[in-house]
Write a protein that holds these residues in place. Structure first.
Motif, PDB file in Angstrom:
ATOM      1  N   SER A  26      -1.557  10.647  -4.260  1.00  0.00           N
ATOM      2  CA  SER A  26      -2.600  11.209  -5.120  1.00  0.00           C
ATOM      3  C   SER A  26      -3.528  10.126  -5.657  1.00  0.00           C
ATOM      4  O   SER A  26      -4.741  10.325  -5.750  1.00  0.00           O
ATOM      5  N   VAL A  76     -14.448   5.398  -5.175  1.00  0.00           N
ATOM      6  CA  VAL A  76     -14.891   4.062  -4.792  1.00  0.00           C
ATOM      7  C   VAL A  76     -16.352   4.130  -4.398  1.00  0.00           C
ATOM      8  O   VAL A  76     -16.760   4.946  -3.570  1.00  0.00           O
ATOM      9  N   SER A 109     -19.502   2.620  -2.597  1.00  0.00           N
ATOM     10  CA  SER A 109     -19.794   1.666  -1.540  1.00  0.00           C
ATOM     11  C   SER A 109     -20.907   0.721  -1.995  1.00  0.00           C
ATOM     12  O   SER A 109     -21.802   1.115  -2.726  1.00  0.00           O
ATOM     13  N   LYS A 158      -8.702   7.203  -5.506  1.00  0.00           N
ATOM     14  CA  LYS A 158      -9.453   5.964  -5.302  1.00  0.00           C
ATOM     15  C   LYS A 158     -10.469   6.121  -4.175  1.00  0.00           C
ATOM     16  O   LYS A 158     -11.581   5.608  -4.265  1.00  0.00           O
ATOM     17  N   SER A 159     -10.084   6.839  -3.130  1.00  0.00           N
ATOM     18  CA  SER A 159     -11.015   7.022  -2.019  1.00  0.00           C
ATOM     19  C   SER A 159     -12.211   7.881  -2.421  1.00  0.00           C
ATOM     20  O   SER A 159     -13.295   7.739  -1.873  1.00  0.00           O
ATOM     21  N   GLN A 160     -12.028   8.755  -3.391  1.00  0.00           N
ATOM     22  CA  GLN A 160     -13.111   9.624  -3.845  1.00  0.00           C
ATOM     23  C   GLN A 160     -14.057   8.917  -4.815  1.00  0.00           C
ATOM     24  O   GLN A 160     -15.243   9.239  -4.869  1.00  0.00           O
ATOM     25  N   ARG A 204      -4.081   7.175  -4.157  1.00  0.00           N
ATOM     26  CA  ARG A 204      -4.874   6.710  -3.010  1.00  0.00           C
ATOM     27  C   ARG A 204      -6.043   7.650  -2.752  1.00  0.00           C
ATOM     28  O   ARG A 204      -7.163   7.211  -2.490  1.00  0.00           O
ATOM     29  N   PHE A 205      -5.806   8.968  -2.828  1.00  0.00           N
ATOM     30  CA  PHE A 205      -6.874   9.937  -2.610  1.00  0.00           C
ATOM     31  C   PHE A 205      -7.952   9.797  -3.688  1.00  0.00           C
ATOM     32  O   PHE A 205      -9.143   9.780  -3.389  1.00  0.00           O
ATOM     33  N   TRP A 245       0.822  -1.206   0.000  1.00  0.00           N
ATOM     34  CA  TRP A 245       0.000   0.000   0.000  1.00  0.00           C
ATOM     35  C   TRP A 245       0.857   1.257   0.000  1.00  0.00           C
ATOM     36  O   TRP A 245       0.434   2.305  -0.472  1.00  0.00           O
TER      37      TRP A 245
END
Length: 69
Positions: A55, A64, A66, A60-62, A57-58, A49
């Motif tokens: 950038s 993804v 649920s 992907k978090s935005q 990771r950020f 990870w």
């Protein structure tokens, strides 16, 4: 003497640094091979990870989605 998981071996025309039976690096001189071996032993292992740029990771978090409940 502390044993290492890395070894230096002579392979005919060059010296190789070996870990778990796999060649990690090859060098013309034994000095370079032993210097590389020492640097490999001192390195910390990077988790998967941590290899992902912040950038990405950020992003992907935005993006993804649920799962629907």
């Amino acid at each position: 003497m502390v044993s290492s998981e890395y070894t230096v071996e002579f392979e005919g025309s060059h010296y190789v640094v070996v870990k778990s039976g796999h060649i990690v690096a090859a060098f013309v001189s034994a000095e370079e091979a032993y210097e590389a071996k020492r640097s490999f032993v001192g390195k910390t292992v990077i988790e998967d990870w941590q290899k992902i740029p912040p950038s990405i990771r950020f992003a992907k978090s935005q993006f993804v989605v649920s799962p629907a409940v």
